[in-house]
Design a protein around this motif. Structure first.
Motif, short mmCIF file in Angstrom:
data_model
loop_
_atom_site.label_atom_id
_atom_site.label_comp_id
_atom_site.label_asym_id
_atom_site.label_seq_id
_atom_site.Cartn_x
_atom_site.Cartn_y
_atom_site.Cartn_z
N LYS A 40 -48.04 87.30 112.27
CA LYS A 40 -47.73 88.30 113.28
C LYS A 40 -46.83 89.38 112.68
O LYS A 40 -46.00 89.08 111.81
CB LYS A 40 -46.98 87.65 114.45
N ASP A 41 -46.95 90.59 113.18
CA ASP A 41 -46.05 91.64 112.67
C ASP A 41 -44.63 91.46 113.19
O ASP A 41 -43.70 92.13 112.72
CB ASP A 41 -46.58 93.03 112.97
N SER A 42 -44.46 90.53 114.13
CA SER A 42 -43.12 90.22 114.66
C SER A 42 -42.55 88.95 114.04
O SER A 42 -41.46 88.50 114.43
CB SER A 42 -43.20 90.03 116.18
N ALA A 43 -43.24 88.37 113.05
CA ALA A 43 -42.85 87.08 112.49
C ALA A 43 -41.91 87.22 111.30
O ALA A 43 -41.78 88.30 110.70
CB ALA A 43 -44.10 86.30 112.07
N PHE A 44 -41.26 86.10 110.97
CA PHE A 44 -40.30 86.04 109.88
C PHE A 44 -40.71 84.93 108.91
O PHE A 44 -41.23 83.89 109.33
CB PHE A 44 -38.90 85.75 110.42
N LEU A 45 -40.43 85.15 107.64
CA LEU A 45 -40.71 84.15 106.59
C LEU A 45 -39.39 83.70 105.98
O LEU A 45 -38.54 84.52 105.63
CB LEU A 45 -41.59 84.76 105.49
N VAL A 46 -39.22 82.38 105.83
CA VAL A 46 -38.01 81.81 105.22
C VAL A 46 -38.43 80.90 104.08
O VAL A 46 -39.34 80.07 104.23
CB VAL A 46 -37.19 81.03 106.28
N ASN A 47 -37.76 81.04 102.94
CA ASN A 47 -38.07 80.19 101.78
C ASN A 47 -36.80 79.58 101.21
O ASN A 47 -35.95 80.28 100.67
CB ASN A 47 -38.79 81.00 100.70
N THR A 48 -36.70 78.25 101.33
CA THR A 48 -35.61 77.50 100.69
C THR A 48 -36.17 76.46 99.73
O THR A 48 -35.45 75.55 99.32
CB THR A 48 -34.73 76.79 101.75
N ALA A 49 -37.45 76.59 99.37
CA ALA A 49 -38.11 75.60 98.51
C ALA A 49 -38.01 76.03 97.05
O ALA A 49 -37.04 75.72 96.37
CB ALA A 49 -39.56 75.41 98.96
N ARG A 50 -39.01 76.75 96.56
CA ARG A 50 -39.00 77.30 95.22
C ARG A 50 -39.54 78.72 95.27
O ARG A 50 -40.50 79.00 96.00
CB ARG A 50 -39.84 76.44 94.25
N GLY A 51 -38.97 79.61 94.47
CA GLY A 51 -39.31 81.01 94.52
C GLY A 51 -40.77 81.35 94.31
O GLY A 51 -41.35 82.15 95.06
N PRO A 52 -41.43 80.77 93.29
CA PRO A 52 -42.81 81.18 92.99
C PRO A 52 -43.84 80.76 94.04
O PRO A 52 -45.01 81.11 93.90
CB PRO A 52 -43.09 80.47 91.65
N ILE A 53 -43.43 80.05 95.08
CA ILE A 53 -44.35 79.77 96.18
C ILE A 53 -44.72 81.07 96.89
O ILE A 53 -45.79 81.19 97.47
CB ILE A 53 -43.72 78.76 97.17
N VAL A 54 -43.84 82.06 96.79
CA VAL A 54 -44.06 83.36 97.44
C VAL A 54 -44.28 84.44 96.37
O VAL A 54 -43.56 84.50 95.39
CB VAL A 54 -42.85 83.75 98.31
N ASP A 55 -45.29 85.25 96.60
CA ASP A 55 -45.51 86.44 95.76
C ASP A 55 -44.50 87.49 96.22
O ASP A 55 -44.69 88.14 97.26
CB ASP A 55 -46.95 86.93 95.95
N GLU A 56 -43.42 87.66 95.46
CA GLU A 56 -42.33 88.54 95.90
C GLU A 56 -42.77 90.00 96.01
O GLU A 56 -42.30 90.72 96.89
CB GLU A 56 -41.15 88.42 94.94
N ALA A 57 -43.64 90.44 95.13
CA ALA A 57 -44.11 91.83 95.21
C ALA A 57 -44.87 92.05 96.51
O ALA A 57 -44.68 93.07 97.20
CB ALA A 57 -45.00 92.16 94.01
#
Length: 319
Positions: A228-245
């Motif tokens: 959703k454009d109103s949603a939030f993403l939280v990552n406390t696992a490991r960084g490379p799980i998310v494509d930061e770019a």
């Protein structure tokens, strides 16, 4: 006495426990140990107590020598350890699950609150010295009550985060490799869904899955577009799980509302596209950063090393 190399500073109680039985070589420099120095120090070691900042691979294991029996990682994640290489050489690898569950879940909930209520923006505004005035539409955030939390990876930390979110009135869905205990699912009112559905229906997505080839960039441009454009993403696992770019672009363009990160792809570096954005909260890997938790992690790692060196089974081997 066996020789144990500790690759960085850990609580003194754990060092004392190791020294009571073995010769201990601790790297106490203010910076992380260099690769060259690490390879030199591990030569002839019977045990290694490693931090997540050190890569334990075939090169390091061979530098240690065939007498090496155990690598005790002071972390629950073990993406810094080549476990097959350890197994091939008869080296037992261990980690520290369980003892950091609550501390990391606390940080996950903190990031959820900071991101949804725009607390980082408010704190920065006060510190800037800029004039401000209360108003009905001033720094409006989003409430959690009645919203949906999507937990990706429903292990101990994921469950603890869900339990905290439920206390704030959130509904829980989760994606995991297997069903959780029915009693826990009932307690949390948690429903298992596929990742695509979780991304589409969640107001907050919180990542708690382990990192490996299967989860590298698990959240990329396609997945962010599904939220959703109103949603939030939280990552406390490991960084490379998310494509930061991809995340930086999604936040910049308003494709999602915000994010909270405690871990990064190329830690300690942070993607420059994130640094100038107000709608992302950035913490320096504080998930387990309490005195009690870090001490418990170090003590468990020490116990694991001592057990293996005594010919016993460690409490938490990596399987």
């Amino acid at each position: 006495m066996s020789r144990v190399v500790v690759t960085g500073r850990i609580p003194e109680a754990a060092i004392e426990k190791l020294r009571a039985e073995h010769e201990v070589d601790v790297w106490e420099g203010p910076e992380s140990i260099s690769r060259e120095e690490l390879l030199r120090r591990v030569a002839g070691a019977d045990g290694i107590v490693s931090l997540l900042t050190e890569r334990v691979d075939a090169e390091l294991l061979d530098a240690a020598g065939p007498q090496l029996k155990v690598v005790a990682n002071v972390a629950v994640g073990y993406d810094n350890i080549d476990v097959p290489a350890c197994t091939e050489r008869g080296v037992i690898a261990t980690n520290t699950p369980g003892v950091l569950t609550d501390a990391t879940a606390d940080i996950a909930l903190s990031l959820i609150l900071m991101a949804t209520r725009r607390l980082g923006e408010g704190e920065r505004l006060i510190r800037s010295g800029e004039a401000w005035k209360w108003g009905m539409f001033f720094l409006l955030g989003s409430s959690l009550q009645g919203k949906t939390l999507g937990v990706v990876g429903m292990g101990g930390i994921g469950q603890a985060t869900a339990r905290r979110a439920k206390a704030f009135g959130m509904e829980i869905v989760y994606q995991s490799r297997s069903e959780i205990d029915p009693a826990i699912a009932g307690e949390l009112g948690a429903r298992r869904v596929e990742l695509d559905e979780l991304l589409a229906i969640s107001d907050v997505v919180s990542l708690h899955c382990p990192y490996g080839p299967a989860t590298h960039h698990l959240i990329g441009a396609e997945q962010l577009a599904a939220m959703k454009d109103s949603a939030f993403l939280v990552n406390t696992a490991r960084g490379p799980i998310v494509d930061e770019a991809a995340l930086a672009a999604a936040l910049r363009d308003g494709r999602i509302a915000g994010a909270g990160l405690d871990v990064y792809e190329k830690e300690p570096q942070v993607h420059p596209g994130l640094l100038g954005l107000d709608n992302v909260v950035l913490l320096p890997h504080l998930g387990s950063a309490t005195v009690e938790t870090r001490t418990a992690m170090a003590m468990l790692a020490a116990d694991n090393a001592l057990a293996v060196l005594s010919g016993e089974r460690p409490a938490t081997p990596i399987r």
